[in-house]
Design a protein around this motif. Sequence first.
Motif, PDB file in Angstrom:
ATOM      1  N   SER A 124      40.796  35.122  27.075  1.00 38.59           N
ATOM      2  CA  SER A 124      39.197  35.403  27.748  1.00 38.59           C
ATOM      3  C   SER A 124      39.639  35.402  28.668  1.00 38.59           C
ATOM      4  O   SER A 124      38.252  35.997  29.013  1.00 38.59           O
ATOM      5  CB  SER A 124      38.473  34.096  26.950  1.00 38.59           C
ATOM      6  N   ALA A 125      40.539  35.173  29.336  1.00 35.68           N
ATOM      7  CA  ALA A 125      40.752  34.968  31.332  1.00 35.68           C
ATOM      8  C   ALA A 125      40.493  37.025  31.070  1.00 35.68           C
ATOM      9  O   ALA A 125      41.215  37.382  30.761  1.00 35.68           O
ATOM     10  CB  ALA A 125      41.797  34.784  31.541  1.00 35.68           C
ATOM     11  N   LYS A 126      39.875  37.653  32.570  1.00 34.94           N
ATOM     12  CA  LYS A 126      39.645  39.067  32.546  1.00 34.94           C
ATOM     13  C   LYS A 126      39.312  39.245  33.771  1.00 34.94           C
ATOM     14  O   LYS A 126      38.727  37.966  35.259  1.00 34.94           O
ATOM     15  CB  LYS A 126      38.290  39.347  31.396  1.00 34.94           C
ATOM     16  N   GLY A 127      39.368  40.500  34.742  1.00 36.89           N
ATOM     17  CA  GLY A 127      39.064  40.780  35.880  1.00 36.89           C
ATOM     18  C   GLY A 127      40.015  41.332  36.536  1.00 36.89           C
ATOM     19  O   GLY A 127      41.489  41.018  36.513  1.00 36.89           O
ATOM     20  N   THR A 128      39.210  41.364  37.800  1.00 33.20           N
ATOM     21  CA  THR A 128      40.718  42.308  38.816  1.00 33.20           C
ATOM     22  C   THR A 128      40.175  41.306  40.238  1.00 33.20           C
ATOM     23  O   THR A 128      39.749  40.365  40.316  1.00 33.20           O
ATOM     24  CB  THR A 128      39.510  43.350  39.128  1.00 33.20           C
ATOM     25  N   SER A 129      41.239  41.063  40.809  1.00 31.40           N
ATOM     26  CA  SER A 129      41.520  40.683  42.084  1.00 31.40           C
ATOM     27  C   SER A 129      42.218  41.358  43.433  1.00 31.40           C
ATOM     28  O   SER A 129      43.089  42.296  42.878  1.00 31.40           O
ATOM     29  CB  SER A 129      42.031  38.964  41.890  1.00 31.40           C
ATOM     30  N   SER A 130      42.025  40.774  43.866  1.00 27.89           N
ATOM     31  CA  SER A 130      42.970  41.829  45.401  1.00 27.89           C
ATOM     32  C   SER A 130      43.663  39.910  46.006  1.00 27.89           C
ATOM     33  O   SER A 130      42.789  39.470  47.035  1.00 27.89           O
ATOM     34  CB  SER A 130      42.169  42.536  45.778  1.00 27.89           C
ATOM     35  N   HIS A 131      44.803  40.375  46.112  1.00 31.36           N
ATOM     36  CA  HIS A 131      45.669  38.843  47.337  1.00 31.36           C
ATOM     37  C   HIS A 131      45.884  39.441  48.294  1.00 31.36           C
ATOM     38  O   HIS A 131      46.920  40.262  48.483  1.00 31.36           O
ATOM     39  CB  HIS A 131      46.035  38.520  46.730  1.00 31.36           C
ATOM     40  N   VAL A 132      46.074  38.626  49.465  1.00 27.20           N
ATOM     41  CA  VAL A 132      46.195  38.905  51.230  1.00 27.20           C
ATOM     42  C   VAL A 132      46.372  37.947  51.416  1.00 27.20           C
ATOM     43  O   VAL A 132      46.612  37.030  50.535  1.00 27.20           O
ATOM     44  CB  VAL A 132      45.348  38.819  51.959  1.00 27.20           C
ATOM     45  N   MET A 133      47.740  37.563  52.099  1.00 20.78           N
ATOM     46  CA  MET A 133      48.550  36.631  52.743  1.00 20.78           C
ATOM     47  C   MET A 133      47.396  35.619  53.643  1.00 20.78           C
ATOM     48  O   MET A 133      46.715  36.695  54.281  1.00 20.78           O
ATOM     49  CB  MET A 133      49.735  37.035  53.778  1.00 20.78           C
ATOM     50  N   GLY A 134      46.830  34.940  52.831  1.00 19.28           N
ATOM     51  CA  GLY A 134      46.598  33.259  53.926  1.00 19.28           C
ATOM     52  C   GLY A 134      46.170  32.259  54.122  1.00 19.28           C
ATOM     53  O   GLY A 134      47.228  31.640  52.859  1.00 19.28           O
ATOM     54  N   LEU A 135      45.854  31.442  54.661  1.00 22.30           N
ATOM     55  CA  LEU A 135      45.940  29.865  54.846  1.00 22.30           C
ATOM     56  C   LEU A 135      45.599  29.216  53.903  1.00 22.30           C
ATOM     57  O   LEU A 135      44.773  27.561  53.461  1.00 22.30           O
ATOM     58  CB  LEU A 135      45.381  29.540  55.912  1.00 22.30           C
ATOM     59  N   ARG A 136      43.749  29.606  52.916  1.00 19.87           N
ATOM     60  CA  ARG A 136      43.202  29.390  52.256  1.00 19.87           C
ATOM     61  C   ARG A 136      43.233  29.313  50.467  1.00 19.87           C
ATOM     62  O   ARG A 136      43.104  30.796  50.517  1.00 19.87           O
ATOM     63  CB  ARG A 136      41.621  29.495  52.966  1.00 19.87           C
ATOM     64  N   TYR A 137      43.667  28.622  50.147  1.00 19.16           N
ATOM     65  CA  TYR A 137      43.939  28.894  48.541  1.00 19.16           C
ATOM     66  C   TYR A 137      44.078  28.147  47.547  1.00 19.16           C
ATOM     67  O   TYR A 137      43.463  26.533  47.525  1.00 19.16           O
ATOM     68  CB  TYR A 137      45.747  29.344  48.649  1.00 19.16           C
ATOM     69  N   THR A 138      43.424  28.647  46.755  1.00 19.34           N
ATOM     70  CA  THR A 138      43.065  27.389  45.089  1.00 19.34           C
ATOM     71  C   THR A 138      44.266  27.248  44.485  1.00 19.34           C
ATOM     72  O   THR A 138      45.271  28.334  44.738  1.00 19.34           O
ATOM     73  CB  THR A 138      41.382  27.417  44.735  1.00 19.34           C
ATOM     74  N   GLN A 139      43.890  26.796  43.309  1.00 14.13           N
ATOM     75  CA  GLN A 139      45.147  26.245  42.418  1.00 14.13           C
ATOM     76  C   GLN A 139      45.231  27.843  41.599  1.00 14.13           C
ATOM     77  O   GLN A 139      46.699  27.909  41.116  1.00 14.13           O
ATOM     78  CB  GLN A 139      44.421  25.375  40.755  1.00 14.13           C
ATOM     79  N   GLU A 140      43.785  28.424  41.719  1.00 14.97           N
ATOM     80  CA  GLU A 140      44.003  30.037  40.509  1.00 14.97           C
ATOM     81  C   GLU A 140      44.508  30.513  41.835  1.00 14.97           C
ATOM     82  O   GLU A 140      45.776  31.739  40.817  1.00 14.97           O
ATOM     83  CB  GLU A 140      42.622  30.033  40.689  1.00 14.97           C
TER      84      GLU A 140
ATOM     85  N   ASP B 179      34.709  41.347  38.657  1.00 13.78           N
ATOM     86  CA  ASP B 179      35.199  41.308  39.907  1.00 13.78           C
ATOM     87  C   ASP B 179      35.349  39.278  39.890  1.00 13.78           C
ATOM     88  O   ASP B 179      34.673  38.741  40.759  1.00 13.78           O
ATOM     89  CB  ASP B 179      33.983  40.957  41.275  1.00 13.78           C
ATOM     90  N   ARG B 180      36.856  39.269  40.444  1.00 16.52           N
ATOM     91  CA  ARG B 180      37.192  37.787  40.928  1.00 16.52           C
ATOM     92  C   ARG B 180      37.424  37.247  41.870  1.00 16.52           C
ATOM     93  O   ARG B 180      37.979  36.579  42.608  1.00 16.52           O
ATOM     94  CB  ARG B 180      38.639  37.471  40.113  1.00 16.52           C
ATOM     95  N   GLY B 181      37.310  38.727  42.802  1.00 10.28           N
ATOM     96  CA  GLY B 181      37.173  38.897  44.466  1.00 10.28           C
ATOM     97  C   GLY B 181      38.633  38.770  45.292  1.00 10.28           C
ATOM     98  O   GLY B 181      39.942  38.852  44.777  1.00 10.28           O
ATOM     99  N   VAL B 182      38.808  38.983  46.395  1.00 16.76           N
ATOM    100  CA  VAL B 182      39.727  38.567  47.175  1.00 16.76           C
ATOM    101  C   VAL B 182      39.969  37.085  47.384  1.00 16.76           C
ATOM    102  O   VAL B 182      39.536  36.121  47.985  1.00 16.76           O
ATOM    103  CB  VAL B 182      39.659  39.550  49.004  1.00 16.76           C
ATOM    104  N   LYS B 183      41.650  37.115  47.528  1.00 20.73           N
ATOM    105  CA  LYS B 183      41.498  35.964  47.360  1.00 20.73           C
ATOM    106  C   LYS B 183      42.888  35.805  48.247  1.00 20.73           C
ATOM    107  O   LYS B 183      43.747  36.581  48.156  1.00 20.73           O
ATOM    108  CB  LYS B 183      43.328  35.513  45.638  1.00 20.73           C
ATOM    109  N   GLN B 184      43.171  34.340  49.183  1.00 23.83           N
ATOM    110  CA  GLN B 184      44.419  34.775  49.950  1.00 23.83           C
ATOM    111  C   GLN B 184      44.975  33.500  49.556  1.00 23.83           C
ATOM    112  O   GLN B 184      45.150  32.105  48.930  1.00 23.83           O
ATOM    113  CB  GLN B 184      43.559  33.828  51.063  1.00 23.83           C
ATOM    114  N   THR B 185      46.269  34.101  49.410  1.00 20.60           N
ATOM    115  CA  THR B 185      47.503  33.677  48.117  1.00 20.60           C
ATOM    116  C   THR B 185      48.936  33.852  48.909  1.00 20.60           C
ATOM    117  O   THR B 185      48.787  34.658  49.707  1.00 20.60           O
ATOM    118  CB  THR B 185      47.648  34.715  47.182  1.00 20.60           C
TER     119      THR B 185
END
Length: 375
Positions: free
Chosen positions: A116-132, A198-204
Amino acid sequence: MKRYNFIFLVLIFFVNNTNILAQNNVIKKIVLDAGHGGKDPGALGTGRYSKTEKDISLDVTLKLGKYLNAEFPEINIIYTRKKDTFPTLKDRTNLANESNADLFISIHCDSFTKSSAKGTSSHVMGLRYTQENLRVAQKENSVIYLEDNYEENYDGFDPYSPESIIAFSLSQTTFLDQSILIAQKIQEQFRDRVKRTDRGVKQTPLWVTRATNMPSVLVELGFISNPSEEDFLNSEIGQSYMASAIFRAIKSYKNELETSNYNLAIDNSEKIDKNDSSKLYTKKETTQKDVIFKVQIKTSLKIKMIEPVMNYNVDVFKENNLFKYTIGSVSNIEMAREVQKIAVSNGYKDAFIVAFINKNKISISDAINYKKQLQ
């Protein structure tokens, strides 16, 4: 005679401004990175298609390159791979750095245990990150285990070690703001034009966005573990739509940056020393003797008035022709993380911590080391 003089002056103005535009063509080289490849298939999908992540990412990457070449023949498009080969993560980032590229786009597909997981995301380098975000980081970084001598090549970095992730994340990129800008534009195109979730921009903490010396983003086109999204990404029209969305985002990003540079070149009323790129524009000047941590909440090409966030006034400084907005001014990283939480809860989901000493911006790792020396 006056008429000819006027025409001559108009021609001089046109030539001069054309030269300014040429000098400020800030996007000259783009590296396109099709994720995985060769012995690394990437995500496998549902098993209903013979193609895996490595094939879809390559198809979309080649389409994107074709669109960019047609629109911008003056830009040098560089590929980390154009066939089913296996360049290492280091090969990819070394190619980008040695080419002195102005932008790095890495294209991937996502996958999860639940269909059921779906969506797009974009990842940049950063200090804020979650378990996802860590899940994505582990998935994309773990490819190093397929490489020979990976422990030596990556200085003992372990994609599954929390300690490695923390140390890795402290090497915060100088180009985080520009990376977030292009990532946001990509997500807007996916959401508004292609109607993707849209799963958003992530800092990963990703190797390919951390080791590149230019604005960089890793794009997840969707979940091929989700049958509907897998069908879309395996279709010719789906791949064309996704490549077109990234193309439009790059075009918008390029136009904004170069328009900004053009205006700065014509209007020299405000000159900023490139070696003093962290000159602060704050309401009150204070003498700083210790490290100060702030939380950056926004970036813009033109100056904007930003409303206070809770009880925090918004300060702005200028760096690399971008206006950057911060809140808070605290003396330790723990307090800065609390301010960051406030920013995130008030809608600034991409907020991250920055550090200054004597009004000069420094890396978070340098700030923490400096604080330790004072203890």
